[in-house]
Design an enzyme around this catalytic site. Structure first.
Site, PDB file in Angstrom:
ATOM      1  N   ASP A   1      13.852 -23.103  -2.072  1.00 42.52           N
ATOM      2  CA  ASP A   1      15.192 -23.204  -1.510  1.00 42.52           C
ATOM      3  C   ASP A   1      15.702 -24.621  -1.718  1.00 42.52           C
ATOM      4  O   ASP A   1      15.364 -25.246  -2.709  1.00 42.52           O
ATOM      5  CB  ASP A   1      15.147 -22.815  -0.019  1.00 42.52           C
ATOM      6  CG  ASP A   1      16.413 -22.119   0.445  1.00 42.52           C
ATOM      7  OD1 ASP A   1      17.497 -22.642   0.162  1.00 42.52           O
ATOM      8  OD2 ASP A   1      16.316 -21.082   1.098  1.00 42.52           O
TER       9      ASP A   1
ATOM     10  N   HIS B   1      22.036 -25.052   3.460  1.00 41.55           N
ATOM     11  CA  HIS B   1      22.078 -23.787   2.605  1.00 41.55           C
ATOM     12  C   HIS B   1      23.402 -23.099   2.797  1.00 41.55           C
ATOM     13  O   HIS B   1      23.517 -22.211   3.497  1.00 41.55           O
ATOM     14  CB  HIS B   1      20.885 -22.919   2.894  1.00 41.55           C
ATOM     15  CG  HIS B   1      20.700 -21.752   2.014  1.00 41.55           C
ATOM     16  ND1 HIS B   1      19.698 -21.696   1.062  1.00 41.55           N
ATOM     17  CD2 HIS B   1      21.386 -20.623   1.926  1.00 41.55           C
ATOM     18  CE1 HIS B   1      19.764 -20.566   0.478  1.00 41.55           C
ATOM     19  NE2 HIS B   1      20.764 -19.894   0.975  1.00 41.55           N
TER      20      HIS B   1
ATOM     21  N   SER C   1      20.586 -14.445   2.785  1.00 41.36           N
ATOM     22  CA  SER C   1      19.672 -15.590   2.770  1.00 41.36           C
ATOM     23  C   SER C   1      19.040 -15.812   4.141  1.00 41.36           C
ATOM     24  O   SER C   1      17.980 -16.422   4.247  1.00 41.36           O
ATOM     25  CB  SER C   1      20.434 -16.863   2.368  1.00 41.36           C
ATOM     26  OG  SER C   1      20.831 -16.807   1.031  1.00 41.36           O
TER      27      SER C   1
END
Length: 868
Positions: free
Chosen positions: A165, A239, A650
């Site tokens: 990630d 993210h 996600s």
């Protein structure tokens, strides 16, 4: 003279090299020879390193290290023989899961490589995208699962979850060790901890046991910015969001969907219209490892505090599991497959048990044609062979069909659900109307009403209109004397959509001017746009219903007196803002989130349907509270914060990764397929009210509606962690089974399979639908077809009665109708599907296996009938 000529030659060569590198691209090359995971010996001086199915690579072995060095030397030798030094740059050698390398070179040199002896494939690198206080309780972990493993302080003990990630913020309390039982060593894991270039301290602390970053391909592509992306495992993303693109047209079965891009976690809104011309633009979005890691394995009981309010206590699914970070994704551009493959290769070599991937391709791979065969999926196939369970986000392209970005049977593809928590708020107007909205904020002072003042009416200078003052992003443009003590009215413009304006900044503007609160009104929006609540420190509300915003504007205009120039004489509109801090729990949960990618699964670039169900499973993925990196600048509403409330598949994938860690802890010898089966066969297809699961979808008017969900929305159903720990039966599969699936899938080039697996197609199962998965899909059912499945009893001796049901257009028959299995026993059963009527659509059904000891095993059946 000779010296001058030599210097000129050198200069010309250097110039030639610069020109080649300037137009170079990154290519992923696979070559002949087995990688470590499948090398069975045969080369002089190098002993076998192959592992059996579900067996980890022994990285301490001298055989492994010497063979790895041998492969890397061969990669270097091949490049050195073909090209002049300085005309290329090798970025990575892939040695453990696939045999090959990533090289930055010119298209002409790539063509030379493609024709070179011993080279099997050369593919240009492509982009990938990055696709919780309440969910442990919602999933029943504290009372139903953690006690079976010794409590939350033992849940996931010594299980290592690898996260490919955007890095990690190691100083977050979700990853701290000072208030926990000391962590001992994990001998099976031998990953590396990079050193922070600023603090000179490494990123590991016992909870975090590995931290590395991979950016060679991103650097070669000139996409990497060290000032923003951090050349270390530090999470600079949190993210993610997209800032670069505004509107994109995508073709869906003859319709163009105009994509209005908001935050990646907010659901993009689509406007459907019949295509006048073909529109097919792939889109690249940058989709936080801190967030995903905390969801899967963050510490238990971490207070989520923002703006003086506690929103609950956060916990990961497996709070005692260890975290290994492999940063390969970055803020502005997402990532590149060459970097991601290197990260996965390293993670498996290091000894992770679970991989959590909140990353996927932008579109089906065009070069290999087959969705299952490319360096990314082939690397994951080898990871599964090494005993690593892989959870991958299904994608955020919903609610349209065939929007999945996770295709292969060896991967657990995770769809996103909305849980039972909803945040709502309301604005009470002086005329008695109550306008609903969202706002994670405190209420205005009780027993008082406040004057409403619009930003455009309190400007210090009317000439500043060019700065879009109604956005309330610049407090210096507004008259503090007129705003102070009142509620400031602002407009939700397109600047909020593209990220140049934020609700957080509206709150800061209102606070700096002494306002009692703020209202942000949405006056124009594409139907179906989803707005997520944003925590703010002062009373504030976002009115998302355009009709309600019009009610507010009409009331304000009729209550406000103006002179002939339009200047306000007196503000008379009043209102109060309610308390939006407490969530409302709904029984109509879970639901499939609007943005969650949908099936059917596809097997190739032409979007041909696959005989394999995807997504596999549904897990919470909407409005998930978890750790956030204060360094992150990608989500404007959470800049500088330690927690964030975000949505996406996600967020769903690490839920499954963490629950898989709990299963791995209880059943350490189970294969990845067995863990995946346990998760899939024990799901629920009912919401909390006992009704069939519903999915968010668009209506004909493009408003959001709820429809009955199907397996193309949720796979086998919503995860049930307690039942998954004791599934009764599992549908197991290994490396050879997956090879058989590939070899029987029509249209796949057998040479392509050999290129990636180093094995010929000696494995067959008749049809790909015979792969031993906990679901059955026949995309082209002609007349009648029989498929087989094999179950393994992982409990005590038990007798199972098998029943099946199917929608009327397809008949279903199961044989045998009952079977008794001793512990560890395997039994095969067959399912015959017969076309009754051709409807042009899929028919859905289910096989239900009820055990005498109480186990319930369910697998979905999907078929589309044809006469021929």
């Amino acid at each position: 003279m000779r010296a001058i000529e030599l210097i000129m030659c050198i200069n010309i060569f250097m110039l030639f090299s610069v020109l080649i590198i300037a137009r170079a691209e990154v290519y992923i090359v696979t070559v002949e020879g087995e990688p470590i995971i499948s090398y069975k010996g045969g080369e002089n001086g190098f002993e076998a390193t192959a592992v059996e199915s579900d067996e980890k690579i022994d990285r301490t072995s001298e055989f492994v290290t010497s063979y790895a060095s041998h492969l890397e030397k061969k990669h270097d030798m091949l490049l050195g023989l073909l090209f002049e030094h300085g005309t290329y740059k090798k970025l990575y050698s892939y040695k453990h899961l696939i045999n090959g390398f990533a090289v930055h070179t010119s298209p002409e040199q790539a063509e030379i490589l493609r024709r070179a002896p011993g080279v099997k494939s050369v593919e240009r690198d492509w982009k990938v995208r990055k696709l919780t206080t309440h969910t442990p309780q919602f999933l029943g972990l504290p009372t139903g699962v953690w006690p079976t493993g010794g409590g939350f302080d033992r849940a996931g003990e010594d299980i290592v979850i690898g996260f490919v990630d955007s890095g990690i913020y190691p100083h977050h309390p979700s990853f701290a060790t000072h208030n926990t039982e000391p962590y001992g060593p994990v001998p099976k894991y031998r990953g590396r901890c990079e050193v922070d270039p600023d603090t000179k301290r490494d990123f590991c602390n016992g909870k975090i046991i590995g931290a590395q970053h991979f950016a060679e391909a991103a650097i070669a592509a000139k996409a990497f910015n060290p000032a923003i992306d951090f050349a270390s495992p530090m999470d600079g993303d949190g993210h993610g969001r997209l800032d670069a693109l505004l509107f994109i047209n995508v073709n869906f079965n003859g319709y163009c969907a105009t994509l209005h891009l908001c935050s990646f976690y907010s659901t993009p809104s689509f406007h459907l219209h019949k295509c006048v011309k073909l529109c097919h633009l792939p889109f690249f979005v940058s989709l936080p490892n801190s967030h995903t890691a905390a969801i899967a394995a963050g510490n238990n009981g971490i207070p989520v505090r923002m703006h003086g309010h506690e929103f609950g206590k956060a916990s990961g699914m497996a709070p005692r599991a260890r975290i290994a970070v492999y940063k390969a994704l970055y803020r502005l551009f997402g990532g590149f497959v060459a970097d991601v493959v290197a990260a996965i290769d390293q993670a498996v070599h290091d000894g992770v048990d679970i991989l959590s991937l909140s990353v996927g391709p932008n579109s089906p791979p065009a070069t290999t044609k087959t969705t299952y065969l490319n360096p990314f999926d082939a690397t994951l196939l080898s990871a599964v062979k090494a005993g690593v369970f892989v959870a991958q986000a299904a994608g955020n392209g919903g609610p349209f069909p065939k929007t999945l970005v996770s295709y292969s049977p060896w991967i657990a593809s995770v769809a996103a659900a909305i849980d039972d928590r909803r945040y709502k708020n309301h604005l009470n107007l002086g005329n008695g109307k109550i306008l609903a909205g969202i706002g994670l904020s405190p209420a205005t002072h009780p027993n008082r009403t406040f004057t409403l003042v619009a930003a455009n009416d309190v400007l210090l200078d009317s000439s500043v209109v060019k700065y879009s003052p109604s956005d309330c992003q610049r407090p210096e443009l507004l008259n503090r004397k007129l705003v102070q003590g009142n509620v400031l009215l602002c407009g939700y413009s397109f600047n909020f959509v593209v990220g140049t304006a934020s609700i957080k900044k509206v709150s800061e503007t209102a606070k700096s001017l002494g306002a009692a609160g703020f209202v942000l009104a949405v006056e124009n929006v594409s139907p179906g746009t989803k707005f997520d609540p944003v925590p703010v420190g002062i009373p504030g509300i976002l009115i998302i219903d355009v009709s309600k915003s019009m009610d507010l504007i009409d009331y304000y205009n009729t209550s406000t007196s103006r002179d002939w120039t339009g200047r306000v004489r007196s503000f008379k509109a009043t209102g109060t803002i309610g308390d939006g801090l407490m969530p409302i729990l709904h029984k109509s949960a879970p639901q499939v989130a609007l943005f969650s990618a949908r099936g059917p699964n596809i097997k190739d670039f032409s979007f041909q349907d696959a005989d394999l169900l995807k997504p596999d499973i549904l897990a919470p993925g909407s409005l998930i509270w978890a750790a956030w990196s204060p360094n992150g600048t990608d989500e404007v509403n959470f800049v500088g914060e330690s927690f964030a409330l975000v949505s996406g598949t996600s967020m769903a994938a690490p839920h499954i990764a963490g629950i898989a860690a709990l299963i791995k802890q209880k059943h350490p010898h189970w294969s990845p397929a067995a863990i995946k089966s346990a998760l899939m066969t024990t799901t629920t297809k009912l919401d909390r009210a006992g009704r069939p699961l519903q999915a968010q979808q668009y209506s004909e008017t493009e408003a959001m509606k709820l429809v009955k969900a199907t397996p193309f929305d949720y796979g086998t159903g919503h995860v049930n962690p307690r039942a998954a720990l004791d599934p009764g039966l599992v549908f197991d599969a290994g490396y050879e089974d997956y090879l058989g699936f590939l070899c029987t899938t029509p249209g796949i080039d057998k040479n392509e399979i050999k290129n990636y697996t180093n094995l010929p197609c000696n494995y067959t199962m008749g049809k790909p639908s015979n792969l031993n998965t906990p679901s059955i899909t026949v995309s082209h059912l002609v007349k009648s077809q029989t498929v087989t499945r094999t179950v393994t009893n992982v409990a005590e001796e038990e007798t199972y009665v098998i029943t099946a049901r199917m929608q009327p257009s397809v008949a279903i028959d199961v044989n045998p109708p009952a079977m008794t299995l001793k512990p560890g026993a395997l039994r095969k059963f067959s399912v015959t599907l017969t076309v009754r009527t051709v409807t042009g659509t899929y028919s859905f059904g289910e096989i239900f296996m009820k055990g005498s000891r109480g186990h319930k095993v369910k697998i979905p059946v999907i078929a589309q009938g044809y006469w021929r």
